[in-house]
Design an enzyme around this catalytic site. Structure first.
Site, mmCIF file in Angstrom:
data_model
loop_
_atom_site.group_PDB
_atom_site.id
_atom_site.type_symbol
_atom_site.label_atom_id
_atom_site.label_comp_id
_atom_site.label_asym_id
_atom_site.label_seq_id
_atom_site.Cartn_x
_atom_site.Cartn_y
_atom_site.Cartn_z
ATOM 1 N N SER A 144 -10.521 10.509 -11.152
ATOM 2 C CA SER A 144 -10.375 9.588 -10.070
ATOM 3 C C SER A 144 -10.916 9.947 -8.566
ATOM 4 C CB SER A 144 -8.723 9.892 -9.574
ATOM 5 O OG SER A 144 -8.487 11.130 -9.097
ATOM 6 N N THR A 172 -6.423 10.800 -4.942
ATOM 7 C CA THR A 172 -7.385 11.045 -4.181
ATOM 8 C C THR A 172 -7.183 12.604 -3.852
ATOM 9 O OG1 THR A 172 -7.293 9.060 -2.953
ATOM 10 C CG2 THR A 172 -8.196 10.695 -1.658
ATOM 11 N N THR A 178 -12.149 9.561 -3.093
ATOM 12 C CA THR A 178 -11.573 9.101 -4.371
ATOM 13 C C THR A 178 -12.612 8.043 -4.688
ATOM 14 O OG1 THR A 178 -9.648 7.990 -5.080
ATOM 15 C CG2 THR A 178 -10.433 7.107 -2.682
ATOM 16 N N ARG A 237 -13.645 -3.747 -3.370
ATOM 17 C CA ARG A 237 -12.269 -3.351 -3.034
ATOM 18 C C ARG A 237 -12.287 -1.821 -2.070
ATOM 19 N NH1 ARG A 237 -8.948 1.555 -3.794
ATOM 20 N NH2 ARG A 237 -6.439 0.857 -3.481
ATOM 21 N N GLY A 245 -9.784 1.224 -0.472
ATOM 22 C CA GLY A 245 -8.489 1.608 -0.125
ATOM 23 C C GLY A 245 -8.239 2.377 1.082
ATOM 24 N N THR A 254 -2.230 9.826 -0.432
ATOM 25 C CA THR A 254 -2.814 9.683 -1.983
ATOM 26 C C THR A 254 -1.710 8.747 -2.472
ATOM 27 O OG1 THR A 254 -3.537 10.187 -4.101
ATOM 28 C CG2 THR A 254 -1.817 11.603 -2.971
ATOM 29 N N GLY A 255 -2.138 7.684 -3.314
ATOM 30 C CA GLY A 255 -1.312 6.774 -3.959
ATOM 31 C C GLY A 255 -1.879 5.455 -3.748
HETATM 32 N N1 ASP Z 1 -5.487 5.978 -2.475
HETATM 33 C C1 ASP Z 1 -6.262 5.747 -3.257
HETATM 34 C C2 ASP Z 1 -6.896 4.320 -3.195
HETATM 35 O O1 ASP Z 1 -5.899 3.544 -2.987
HETATM 36 C C3 ASP Z 1 -5.987 6.241 -4.616
HETATM 37 C C4 ASP Z 1 -4.953 7.087 -4.852
HETATM 38 O O2 ASP Z 1 -5.010 8.066 -3.841
HETATM 39 O O3 ASP Z 1 -4.228 7.288 -5.606
HETATM 40 O O4 ASP Z 1 -7.838 4.061 -3.364
#
Ligand code: ASP
Length: 350
Positions: free
Chosen positions: A95, A200, A218, A228, A230, A251-252
């Protein structure tokens, strides 16, 4: 509420904090979760600088690489760049950086940002193709341009102009997985993928001189639509540093963080006096109170403040994060929040 999740902070003097601050002693009285990493009590969430806090267990080697830079006399920003660079180089990490997951078109587009507390400076790149170390390019944006954020083709041209080496970023394994995914999507006539395979590295640092820094990197939401972006490269979304207060990272699912300026909100709550852990929890509560999805958000925050207090929180079970000082380096588990644990919320829940 389970004692290990007790986020309420009794007023405590800085002296008492420092006395109880040795992270090496942090397991004393810590509660071990079903998973292996311990959840520490609020009093244990404090350490002396230099203090690195980063997301996920893969943040631990990143923190340690950052600490090695400081030990060797490097600058805090070198430590952030090098630490995050370790995760970006890790091809087993699906990731971030070289092992990152592609978008719906099979292309890896990377997002990263960096912030320096001194001078309140920031640099960011998004939807960057062909470069494995977006954190280094984000730093270059911060240090050599009058801009904060460069995206897509323009970010790539900038990187090339700055002498960064261009190369293939998508791994053979990721490409093969994408091809299978694509086949399934075509059969089902769908576009972008559901949010999966996303994480991330967000790293925040209280440097020995009391200044604060942070970075994040990330490949974002796996099989996202091309273009896209994030929360991770968005200042105030996936990362925020205030040298007067502290720093936070996320993160998320970025869409659930960036709509609420999540990391900014965590820092703002710390500015109002909350412990970093309390600020992470309250941010999630406030977002859940406003969001139609409630706590079904898949979001997680880390935070630290100027006095060396730190914490983290996530939706669901909570998540694992890494904390490194000169004395110790370990993975901890954050408290998690679900709809059964609403607690105090500054937002308007109807
Ligand atoms: N926050 C990151 C994104 O939406 C992904 C992650 O951290 O899980 O790109």
């Amino acid at each position: 509420m389970a004692p290990e999740n007790d986020w309420r902070m009794t007023p405590m003097s800085r002296r008492r904090f420092l006395r109880g601050s040795a992270l090496s002693a942090a397991t004393v009285g810590a509660t071990t979760s079903l998973r292996s990493a311990p959840v520490l009590s609020l009093q244990q969430l404090s350490a002396s600088a230099p203090l690195f806090v980063s997301t996920w267990p893969f943040g631990k080697p990143a923190n340690e690489a950052g600490m090695a830079v400081l030990t060797a006399g490097g600058l805090p920003l070198d430590a952030i760049e090098r630490g995050i660079g370790v995760t970006e180089s890790d091809t087993t990490n699906s990731s971030v950086g070289l092992g990152g997951i592609p978008n719906a078109e099979g292309v890896v587009q990377l997002d990263a940002c960096i912030m320096s507390g001194p001078g309140h400076r920031a640099g960011s790149v998004a939807a960057l193709e062909g470069y494995a170390h977006p954190i280094a390019i984000a730093r270059r944006v911060m240090e050599t341009t009058r801009h904060v954020m460069l995206v897509g083709e323009g970010a790539g041209k900038f990187a090339e102009h700055q002498g960064f080496e261009r190369g293939s970023v998508v791994s053979a394994k990721q490409k093969a997985a994408w091809k299978m995914w694509r086949k399934e999507q075509q059969q089902a006539s769908r576009g972008e993928g559901k949010p999966k395979n996303h994480d991330t590295i967000a790293m925040i640092l209280l440097a020995p001189d009391g200044n604060i820094y942070g970075g994040s990197s990330t490949s974002g939401w796996g099989y996202k639509l091309a273009g896209r972006v994030g929360d991770s490269p968005i200042i105030g979304g996936g990362l925020y540093v205030s040298n007067k207060v502290g720093a936070a990272g996320a993160t998320g699912i970025g869409e659930n963080v960036m709509r609420y300026c999540g990391s900014f909100l965590v820092v703002e709550l710390m500015r109002q006096g909350m412990h970093p852990q309390e600020a992470c929890l309250e941010t999630i509560r406030q977002i859940a109170a406003m969001d139609p999805k409630g706590f079904d958000l898949s979001i997680n925050f880390i935070a630290l403040d100027r006095s060396g207090r730190f914490g983290a929180a996530g939706t669901g079970q909570g998540f694992e994060y890494s904390v490194t000082t000169r004395e110790s380096s370990r993975v901890l588990q954050s408290p998690g929040l679900t709809s059964t644990d609403i607690g105090p919320v500054g937002g308007n829940r109807k």
